[in-house]
Each structure stands twice: as structure tokens, then as C-alpha cells.
Design an enzyme around this catalytic site. Structure first.
Site, mmCIF file in Angstrom:
data_model
loop_
_atom_site.group_PDB
_atom_site.id
_atom_site.type_symbol
_atom_site.label_atom_id
_atom_site.label_comp_id
_atom_site.label_asym_id
_atom_site.label_seq_id
_atom_site.Cartn_x
_atom_site.Cartn_y
_atom_site.Cartn_z
ATOM 1 N N ARG A 161 0.819 -1.237 0.000
ATOM 2 C CA ARG A 161 0.000 0.000 0.000
ATOM 3 C C ARG A 161 0.847 1.279 0.000
ATOM 4 N NH1 ARG A 161 -3.032 -3.166 3.743
ATOM 5 N NH2 ARG A 161 -4.751 -4.151 2.652
ATOM 6 N N LYS A 186 2.790 11.748 -10.587
ATOM 7 C CA LYS A 186 1.929 10.901 -11.422
ATOM 8 C C LYS A 186 2.711 9.650 -11.788
ATOM 9 C CE LYS A 186 -1.190 14.103 -13.764
ATOM 10 N NZ LYS A 186 -1.553 14.689 -15.070
ATOM 11 N N GLU A 194 8.009 19.010 -24.142
ATOM 12 C CA GLU A 194 7.393 19.333 -22.840
ATOM 13 C C GLU A 194 7.921 20.679 -22.318
ATOM 14 O OE1 GLU A 194 4.899 17.575 -21.851
ATOM 15 O OE2 GLU A 194 5.235 15.418 -22.021
ATOM 16 N N LYS A 237 6.605 23.575 -13.027
ATOM 17 C CA LYS A 237 5.815 22.379 -12.683
ATOM 18 C C LYS A 237 5.578 22.311 -11.176
ATOM 19 C CE LYS A 237 4.590 17.731 -13.480
ATOM 20 N NZ LYS A 237 4.676 16.521 -14.253
ATOM 21 N N GLU A 254 -4.799 17.202 -9.673
ATOM 22 C CA GLU A 254 -5.417 17.631 -10.929
ATOM 23 C C GLU A 254 -6.933 17.777 -10.833
ATOM 24 O OE1 GLU A 254 -3.398 16.212 -14.526
ATOM 25 O OE2 GLU A 254 -5.380 15.938 -15.387
ATOM 26 N N ARG A 308 -3.866 21.956 -12.658
ATOM 27 C CA ARG A 308 -2.805 21.061 -13.141
ATOM 28 C C ARG A 308 -3.089 20.516 -14.540
ATOM 29 N NH1 ARG A 308 0.565 16.245 -10.023
ATOM 30 N NH2 ARG A 308 1.652 15.556 -11.892
ATOM 31 N N ASN A 360 -1.479 19.177 -19.448
ATOM 32 C CA ASN A 360 -1.837 18.176 -20.454
ATOM 33 C C ASN A 360 -2.093 18.805 -21.820
ATOM 34 O OD1 ASN A 360 -1.734 15.999 -18.647
ATOM 35 N ND2 ASN A 360 -3.764 16.519 -17.878
ATOM 36 N N HIS A 399 -1.977 16.870 -25.039
ATOM 37 C CA HIS A 399 -1.897 15.450 -24.688
ATOM 38 C C HIS A 399 -3.142 14.660 -25.097
ATOM 39 C CE1 HIS A 399 1.607 16.809 -22.559
ATOM 40 N NE2 HIS A 399 1.835 15.641 -21.985
ATOM 41 N N HIS A 446 -1.780 11.641 -26.840
ATOM 42 C CA HIS A 446 -1.988 10.271 -26.341
ATOM 43 C C HIS A 446 -2.720 9.438 -27.385
ATOM 44 C CE1 HIS A 446 -1.550 11.264 -21.743
ATOM 45 N NE2 HIS A 446 -0.399 11.225 -22.377
ATOM 46 N N HIS A 474 6.627 9.945 -27.077
ATOM 47 C CA HIS A 474 5.623 10.753 -26.376
ATOM 48 C C HIS A 474 5.766 12.245 -26.732
ATOM 49 C CE1 HIS A 474 2.949 12.046 -23.172
ATOM 50 N NE2 HIS A 474 3.894 12.845 -22.710
HETATM 51 P P1 NAD Z 1 11.764 6.709 -22.080
HETATM 52 O O1 NAD Z 1 11.676 6.490 -20.651
HETATM 53 O O2 NAD Z 1 11.275 5.637 -22.998
HETATM 54 O O3 NAD Z 1 13.269 7.051 -22.439
HETATM 55 C C1 NAD Z 1 13.609 7.299 -23.776
HETATM 56 C C2 NAD Z 1 14.756 6.413 -24.262
HETATM 57 O O4 NAD Z 1 15.989 6.921 -23.773
HETATM 58 C C3 NAD Z 1 14.684 4.977 -23.775
HETATM 59 O O5 NAD Z 1 15.157 4.133 -24.779
HETATM 60 C C4 NAD Z 1 15.654 4.978 -22.601
HETATM 61 O O6 NAD Z 1 16.156 3.704 -22.305
HETATM 62 C C5 NAD Z 1 16.722 5.903 -23.092
HETATM 63 N N1 NAD Z 1 17.513 6.609 -22.096
HETATM 64 C C6 NAD Z 1 17.098 7.104 -20.913
HETATM 65 N N2 NAD Z 1 18.072 7.832 -20.362
HETATM 66 C C7 NAD Z 1 19.136 7.763 -21.183
HETATM 67 C C8 NAD Z 1 20.433 8.330 -21.152
HETATM 68 N N3 NAD Z 1 20.812 9.177 -20.200
HETATM 69 N N4 NAD Z 1 21.296 8.025 -22.153
HETATM 70 C C9 NAD Z 1 20.891 7.210 -23.175
HETATM 71 N N5 NAD Z 1 19.656 6.682 -23.274
HETATM 72 C C10 NAD Z 1 18.800 6.974 -22.280
HETATM 73 O O7 NAD Z 1 10.989 8.038 -22.528
HETATM 74 P P2 NAD Z 1 10.824 9.459 -21.847
HETATM 75 O O8 NAD Z 1 10.656 10.397 -22.972
HETATM 76 O O9 NAD Z 1 11.862 9.710 -20.842
HETATM 77 O O10 NAD Z 1 9.443 9.330 -21.061
HETATM 78 C C11 NAD Z 1 8.239 9.144 -21.758
HETATM 79 C C12 NAD Z 1 7.221 8.599 -20.797
HETATM 80 O O11 NAD Z 1 6.990 9.541 -19.759
HETATM 81 C C13 NAD Z 1 5.870 8.319 -21.428
HETATM 82 O O12 NAD Z 1 5.411 7.055 -21.034
HETATM 83 C C14 NAD Z 1 4.980 9.392 -20.851
HETATM 84 O O13 NAD Z 1 3.637 8.977 -20.744
HETATM 85 C C15 NAD Z 1 5.584 9.607 -19.514
HETATM 86 N N6 NAD Z 1 5.302 10.908 -18.895
HETATM 87 C C16 NAD Z 1 4.884 10.914 -17.617
HETATM 88 C C17 NAD Z 1 4.641 12.109 -16.984
HETATM 89 C C18 NAD Z 1 4.260 12.116 -15.543
HETATM 90 O O14 NAD Z 1 3.901 13.181 -15.027
HETATM 91 N N7 NAD Z 1 4.377 11.014 -14.842
HETATM 92 C C19 NAD Z 1 4.810 13.316 -17.671
HETATM 93 C C20 NAD Z 1 5.232 13.271 -18.986
HETATM 94 C C21 NAD Z 1 5.467 12.051 -19.599
HETATM 95 N N1 GLY Z 2 2.481 15.733 -17.345
HETATM 96 C C1 GLY Z 2 1.348 16.343 -16.768
HETATM 97 C C2 GLY Z 2 1.333 16.351 -15.264
HETATM 98 O O1 GLY Z 2 2.240 15.923 -14.607
HETATM 99 O O2 GLY Z 2 0.375 16.781 -14.714
#
Ligand code: NAD
Ligand code: GLY
Length: 355
Positions: free
Chosen positions: A121, A143, A185, A227, A237, A241, A245, A248, A252, A265
Site C-alpha cells: 500500500r 503521477k 514538454e 511544474k 489535478e 494542473r 496536459n 496530450h 496520447h 511521447h
Molecule cells: P523513455 O523512458 O522511454 O526514455 C527514452 C529512451 O531513452 C529509452 O530508450 C531509454 O532507455 C533511453 N535513455 C534514458 N536515459 C538515457 C540516457 N541518459 N542516455 C541514453 N539513453 C537513455 O521516454 P521518456 O521520454 O523519458 O518518457 C516518456 C514517458 O513519460 C511516457 O510514457 C509518458 O507517458 C511519460 N510521462 C509521464 C509524466 C508524468 O507526469 N508522470 C509526464 C510526462 C510524460
Molecule cells: N504531465 C502532466 C502532469 O504531470 O500533470
């Protein structure tokens, strides 16, 4: 070691620091103080672990560490992958005082954070983001979650980390396409809430693409500040907040319709922001400024070909939908945004090719 900057995410008893600097993993910042007990599970993936895991382990010297390496890619952001983290927590006899540390991009951070939110939990969680996108957005704000075959990020939880440690030197190994995706972003923040930052981005895009340290450090710090401010005002949100998006709902849908991982993304968000801006009906001059900045960042300015029914079905799964009604983040002007269910239906139908 460059200057270390600290930003606080003010959430009462769930407040935490975002620590930003170059070289933090190599001893510039001690993570041990944020590991609540003696045990820590480090979650990374097959790409990032060979690059940075040994440095994290050295940083956590003295703690009892288990590790788990996930397959790489958005396509693996699933309940099944999260299960492998839960299994590792169980096999390593993790307790409520175990800390989960995410080392990687947004995919690793979102899945690991969700596992931390669920195990017993909820156990403590640390974010060590290594992509630009994760450093400016996904590691901050709590998130966490995974995708469902019917929609992006449909399963998840709000679970704030204890600390976000951003070592900007990890960007030296990041592929250019991933850097550009992260810039989407960053541009988003300027578009939705900071016109001065938008102008700064227009002036500094080439420096960012060239990974100039001062420009990157400022873009990361200011994105985190924006942020942190929005999250502090609306952690779960229920209102403001949602402006984060922007683009998005379309983005998405692009990711979902093409198959996760086909467009990154950030690429989907870039095209989505332009669609949302057209739907906003703001000045053409402002639309053109956003389009030019997105193009300068090397990001797509138009969506891929998607069947209009698929668009509408995917957008119907958006988390902003209320009473079956789509809601969009629209711009009032560049630097000012709002969430609304009032939009030009015929413009939307034209944007998704339904008319
Ligand atoms: P990702 O995590 O897939 O990373 C991108 C690529 O880079 C991957 O192949 C990874 O292995 C590689 N990588 C990571 N760090 C590296 C480094 N320093 N050197 C070399 N390669 C490296 O993608 P991302 O763009 O980081 O994240 C996208 C995800 O984040 C999506 O799933 C999206 O929905 C999510 N997201 C979440 C939030 C949130 O608030 N939680 C906000 C925005 C996006
Ligand atoms: N990426 C949108 C949020 O964190 O609210």
C-alpha cells in the site's frame, strides 16, 4: 561539478526537493539520506543500467541494494512489467521501509513509481531521471502509472517521491531524437503559462539542441519551477494542473493509434499541441510562432495519418473526459491556457479528418 540548484515542491508533509546539477551521480549529492530504511530496490532498464547503475550503487554504498532491469520501451509500460518489479520486491523480502529508486526516463519512472505506490500500500520512492523529458516533467509531481491496451496511462496512482535528483550530465549520452522529444514538454510550459519563457526558448533553441550546458540547465530548472508551482497548487489535478496536459489529448491518441513507441511521447505531444492551438482559435501569428518553435526543435508539426473513428475513440479514453464530454486544454494566448469543454466541434472534426 557545476552549481547545484534546489527547488522545493511544496506539498505539506509530502514536500520534497528537486536537486539539479551536473555530476550529482558521481558523489555531488548523497542519496542515502533519502532512503528511509536500509533496503533499496533500484529499478532501471537494459539501456540505462549499463550506463549509470554502477554510479547509483556507489552513491548508495552502505545500503542493502537489490536491482531489477526492465526491458526498454513504451511498449513495455504495462501491468505485466510492473508485476516484475513487485515480484522482485517480494523475492528480495522488501518491507514497508524499503525505498524504490527509479533510474531512467519517464517510462521507468512511471512504472517504478506505480509499483512503489502499490507495494504494501505504498513505500518510499526516489526519482533519478536520465532523459530530458523525465527531468523537466515526468519525475516531478507524483503521477505514476502504466498503459492499458485501450489507452495511455489509464492505470496509475498519485505517489510523490522523497526526492528528485537530476544529474544533467546524463544527457550527454541521450540520443538526439530523445532530446528533441523532451523539448516538446519544455515548449509546453512556455505555451501554457509563461510567455517570457516561450520567448527565451525561441532565442535559445539552437543552444538547447547543441546541449549547451548553461542553456540546458536553465531550461530544466525553470521547467521544474513551473511544474512545482502548478503541482503545489493542485496536486491531484482537480483544476489547474490539467493545463500541463496541453496537446496530450491528441498526443496520447497518436501514441495509442500508431502503437506505443512508434512516435515518441514528446513527438506526439508536439503535433498535439499544434492541433490544440488550432482548436483554440487564437491569433494566426501566435499559432505560427508555436509552429516555428516546434519545427526549430526538430519535432513534427502535423499528426500522422489516423482514421477519424480511431482518433475519436482514442480521445474518448482521455482522463479529462467528464460526463462523456471531451475537455481540452486550449490557449487563450501564447502563455495563457484553460481547460474547457467548450470548443468548435466542426474544427475538431476537421482536425481529425472526420469532415
Ligand atoms: P523513455 O523512458 O522511454 O526514455 C527514452 C529512451 O531513452 C529509452 O530508450 C531509454 O532507455 C533511453 N535513455 C534514458 N536515459 C538515457 C540516457 N541518459 N542516455 C541514453 N539513453 C537513455 O521516454 P521518456 O521520454 O523519458 O518518457 C516518456 C514517458 O513519460 C511516457 O510514457 C509518458 O507517458 C511519460 N510521462 C509521464 C509524466 C508524468 O507526469 N508522470 C509526464 C510526462 C510524460
Ligand atoms: N504531465 C502532466 C502532469 O504531470 O500533470
Amino acid at each position: 561539478m557545476s552549481d547545484v540548484q534546489t527547488i522545493s515542491v511544496e506539498l505539506g508533509e509530502r514536500s520534497y526537493p528537486i536537486v539539479i546539477g551536473s555530476g550529482l551521480l558521481d558523489g555531488g549529492f548523497d542519496l542515502c539520506g533519502f532512503v528511509t530504511g536500509t533496503d533499496c530496490l533500484v529499478v532501471s532498464n537494459e539501456t540505462v543500467a549499463p550506463l549509470y547503475l554502477s554510479r547509483v550503487l556507489a552513491n548508495l554504498k552502505g545500503k542493502n541494494i537489490a536491482t531489477v532491469e526492465l526491458p526498454d520501451g513504451e511498449v513495455h509500460k504495462t501491468v505485466a512489467t510492473m508485476q516484475t518489479i513487485l515480484d522482485r520486491l517480494v523475492t528480495s523480502r522488501a518491507n514497508r521501509d524499503t525505498t524504490v529508486l527509479a533510474l531512467g526516463g519517464g517510462v521507468v519512472g512511471d512504472i517504478a513509481g506505480f509499483a512503489a505506490a502499490c507495494y504494501m500500500r505504498g513505500v518510499a520512492f526516489i526519482q533519478v531521471p536520465t532523459t530530458l523529458l523525465a527531468q523537466v516533467d515526468s519525475s516531478v509531481g507524483g503521477k505514476t502509472g502504466v498503459n492499458h491496451p485501450e489507452g495511455k496511462n489509464l492505470i496509475g496512482a498519485f505517489h510523490q517521491p522523497q526526492v528528485v535528483m537530476i544529474d544533467t550530465s546524463t544527457l550527454n549520452t541521450l540520443p538526439d531524437r530523445e532530446l528533441r522529444a523532451g523539448l516538446a514538454e519544455v515548449i509546453k510550459y512556455g505555451a501554457v503559462c509563461d510567455s517570457e519563457f516561450f520567448s527565451w526558448l525561441e532565442a535559445n533553441m539552437q543552444a538547447l539542441l547543441a546541449k549547451e550546458p548553461a542553456a540546458l540547465a536553465y531550461a530544466i530548472r525553470h521547467s521544474c519551477e513551473l511544474k512545482a508551482e502548478v503541482v503545489a497548487a493542485d496536486e491531484r489535478e482537480s483544476g489547474r494542473r490539467a493545463i500541463l496536459n496541453f496537446g496530450h489529448t491528441f498526443g496520447h491518441a497518436i501514441e495509442h493509434c500508431l502503437g506505443y513507441g512508434e512516435w515518441l511521447h514528446g513527438e506526439a505531444v508536439a503535433a498535439g499541441m499544434l492541433m490544440a492551438t488550432e482548436l483554440s482559435g487564437i491569433d494566426t501569428a501566435d499559432l505560427m510562432r508555436l509552429q516555428s518553435l516546434i519545427a526549430a526543435a526538430g519535432l513534427p508539426v502535423a499528426p500522422p495519418a489516423i482514421d477519424s473513428d480511431a482518433w475519436l475513440r482514442a480521445m474518448g479514453m482521455d482522463k479529462k473526459v467528464q460526463q462523456k464530454q471531451l475537455r481540452f486544454v486550449l490557449l487563450k494566448t501564447l502563455g495563457e491556457s484553460h481547460v474547457t469543454s467548450s470548443y468548435d466541434e466542426s474544427c475538431l472534426r476537421r482536425l481529425v479528418g472526420a469532415d
